[in-house]
Design an enzyme around this catalytic site. Sequence first.
Site, short mmCIF file in Angstrom:
data_model
loop_
_atom_site.label_atom_id
_atom_site.label_comp_id
_atom_site.label_asym_id
_atom_site.label_seq_id
_atom_site.Cartn_x
_atom_site.Cartn_y
_atom_site.Cartn_z
N TYR A 11 0.82 -1.22 0.00
CA TYR A 11 0.00 0.00 0.00
C TYR A 11 0.86 1.27 0.00
CZ TYR A 11 -3.41 3.33 2.12
OH TYR A 11 -4.20 4.40 2.42
N ASP A 31 9.86 -7.51 -3.70
CA ASP A 31 8.65 -7.88 -2.96
C ASP A 31 8.44 -9.39 -3.10
OD1 ASP A 31 6.00 -5.74 -2.26
OD2 ASP A 31 5.79 -7.91 -2.01
N SER A 124 6.57 3.54 13.00
CA SER A 124 5.15 3.72 13.29
C SER A 124 4.97 4.49 14.58
CB SER A 124 4.52 2.33 13.43
OG SER A 124 3.24 2.42 13.99
N TYR A 148 4.36 -6.69 17.14
CA TYR A 148 4.52 -5.89 15.92
C TYR A 148 5.19 -4.55 16.26
CZ TYR A 148 3.21 -2.22 12.67
OH TYR A 148 3.25 -1.12 11.86
N LYS A 152 9.10 -2.74 15.32
CA LYS A 152 9.37 -1.38 14.80
C LYS A 152 10.42 -0.70 15.69
CE LYS A 152 6.69 -1.27 11.20
NZ LYS A 152 7.32 -1.37 9.89
N TYR A 176 5.07 6.72 11.00
CA TYR A 176 3.80 6.99 10.35
C TYR A 176 2.68 7.02 11.39
CZ TYR A 176 6.16 4.55 6.36
OH TYR A 176 7.01 4.11 5.38
N ASN A 197 -8.63 -5.07 9.63
CA ASN A 197 -8.50 -4.71 11.04
C ASN A 197 -8.61 -3.21 11.22
OD1 ASN A 197 -7.81 -7.36 12.02
ND2 ASN A 197 -5.83 -7.09 10.99
N LEU A 199 -9.63 0.87 10.46
CA LEU A 199 -10.92 1.55 10.34
C LEU A 199 -11.34 1.84 8.90
CD1 LEU A 199 -13.33 2.92 11.72
CD2 LEU A 199 -11.95 5.00 11.86
C1 WQD Z 1 -8.32 3.47 14.34
C2 WQD Z 1 -9.47 3.79 15.28
C3 WQD Z 1 -10.13 1.94 16.64
C4 WQD Z 1 -11.61 -0.59 13.36
C5 WQD Z 1 -3.13 0.33 13.95
C6 WQD Z 1 -1.84 -0.18 14.53
C7 WQD Z 1 -0.71 0.69 14.10
C8 WQD Z 1 -0.66 0.81 12.59
C9 WQD Z 1 -1.99 1.21 12.03
C10 WQD Z 1 0.13 -0.65 10.86
C11 WQD Z 1 -9.30 3.21 16.68
C12 WQD Z 1 -11.25 2.31 15.70
C13 WQD Z 1 -11.06 0.45 14.10
C14 WQD Z 1 -12.99 -0.89 13.50
C15 WQD Z 1 -13.18 0.92 15.08
N1 WQD Z 1 -0.23 -0.44 12.06
N2 WQD Z 1 -11.84 1.19 14.96
N3 WQD Z 1 -13.73 -0.11 14.36
O1 WQD Z 1 -5.31 1.05 15.97
O2 WQD Z 1 -4.74 3.45 15.41
O3 WQD Z 1 -3.39 1.63 14.47
O4 WQD Z 1 -3.02 0.39 12.54
O5 WQD Z 1 0.59 -1.22 10.10
O6 WQD Z 1 0.47 0.18 14.57
O7 WQD Z 1 -1.92 -0.19 15.93
O8 WQD Z 1 -5.66 1.97 13.60
O9 WQD Z 1 -7.43 1.80 11.91
O10 WQD Z 1 -7.11 -0.10 13.56
O11 WQD Z 1 -8.07 2.07 14.35
O12 WQD Z 1 -13.91 1.57 15.85
O13 WQD Z 1 -13.54 -1.82 12.89
O14 WQD Z 1 -10.66 3.17 14.76
O15 WQD Z 1 -10.65 1.54 17.90
O16 WQD Z 1 -9.85 4.13 17.57
P1 WQD Z 1 -4.82 2.05 15.00
P2 WQD Z 1 -7.08 1.37 13.29
#
Ligand code: WQD
Length: 336
Positions: A11, A31, A124, A148, A152, A176, A197, A199
């Site tokens: 990505y 890759d 990160s 994870y 980092k 990031y 996983n 949002l």
């Molecule tokens: C964002 C917000 C969730 C999904 C993670 C890793 C980080 C990095 C990026 C990458 C939070 C909420 C999420 C859902 C929700 N890793 N949420 N429903 O947790 O900040 O970071 O991803 O490679 O290391 O920790 O990102 O997008 O998972 O969540 O309510 O179905 O959205 O609780 O507040 P996060 P996220």
Amino acid sequence: MKVLLTGGAGYIGSHTCIELIKAGHTPIIADNFDNSCPEVLNRIKEITGQEVRLYELDVCDGEAVDRMFVENDFDAVIHFAGLKAVGESCAVPLRYYRNNLDSTLTLLEVMKKYGVQNFVFSSSATVYGVPERVPLVEGMPTGCTNPYGWTKLMNEQILTDASAADSGLSVVLLRYFNPIGAHESGRIGEDPNGIPNNLMPYITQVAAGKLKELGVFGNDYPTHDGTGVRDYIHVVDLAVAHVKAIDYAAAHKGTEIFNIGTGTGYSVLDIVNTFMRVNDLVIPYSIKPRRPGDIAECYADPSKAAEVLGWKAERGLEEMCRDSWNWQSHNKNGYK
Ligand code: WQD
């Protein structure tokens, strides 16, 4: 510059590849397509008109990496390749440590052998662990809550030590925040394996009818609407930061760390509401319990990147939501 992008079909790597070409550089991708698709290369060619050379290999495979360095005079390496699922890293931590640390060590050894001196690493905001306060500044204490994240932070340490011991080596560590959005063409974007996983891909898959409803993880955090606050950054802005980072590395020695975020925090409901408004869609959602390991608020102080790299995020939340949907709606099954 001739720049090796490990994980360049992923990505962030694919968007960076395009920005490097736009800036006149020559990216080369390594890759193993563990979490990406060869189709990305065709899309990059469509967007840029340029064929990017590909090495299909695992960066932990020292002999394959060595052969690639024999064939190419690299000026810099941007190391994106890595396993990145937080939950999975708790289930199979050794796989994460082996893969994410071995790849960096292999690259550093081969770079030393062939005199390649510029290294940009995908770190990160997760390395700040559970922060005492926000916004996050680069000098704040670090610590992680999952394997994870530890990979980092350990990679940051390995790279810092390597550059301290080698006066020729330049290291830029980019921390990031939360990358979302996609290239404006809608031809490349985020293509997660299985149920997302994160949002934004979850929201876009609900919008596309692939998932029923979004679960909002907690509405009792001490934030303006009770839902978690993050610093979402457009992936093209993030890609541009890498172009600045290789220029910086080429002109300086030692290690520098930069937060790569916008400096603005948005809640889960801010994201959902903006996504619905700009795309004229309804996203069904319900409030669920907090997700274990989540923190209330995480956003950057990005002023060091502005002052030292001359980089600033330019794209706002509406553009991020529009571009995420543009990609998903035109590529229902990603690259497949
Ligand atoms: C964002 C917000 C969730 C999904 C993670 C890793 C980080 C990095 C990026 C990458 C939070 C909420 C999420 C859902 C929700 N890793 N949420 N429903 O947790 O900040 O970071 O991803 O490679 O290391 O920790 O990102 O997008 O998972 O969540 O309510 O179905 O959205 O609780 O507040 P996060 P996220």
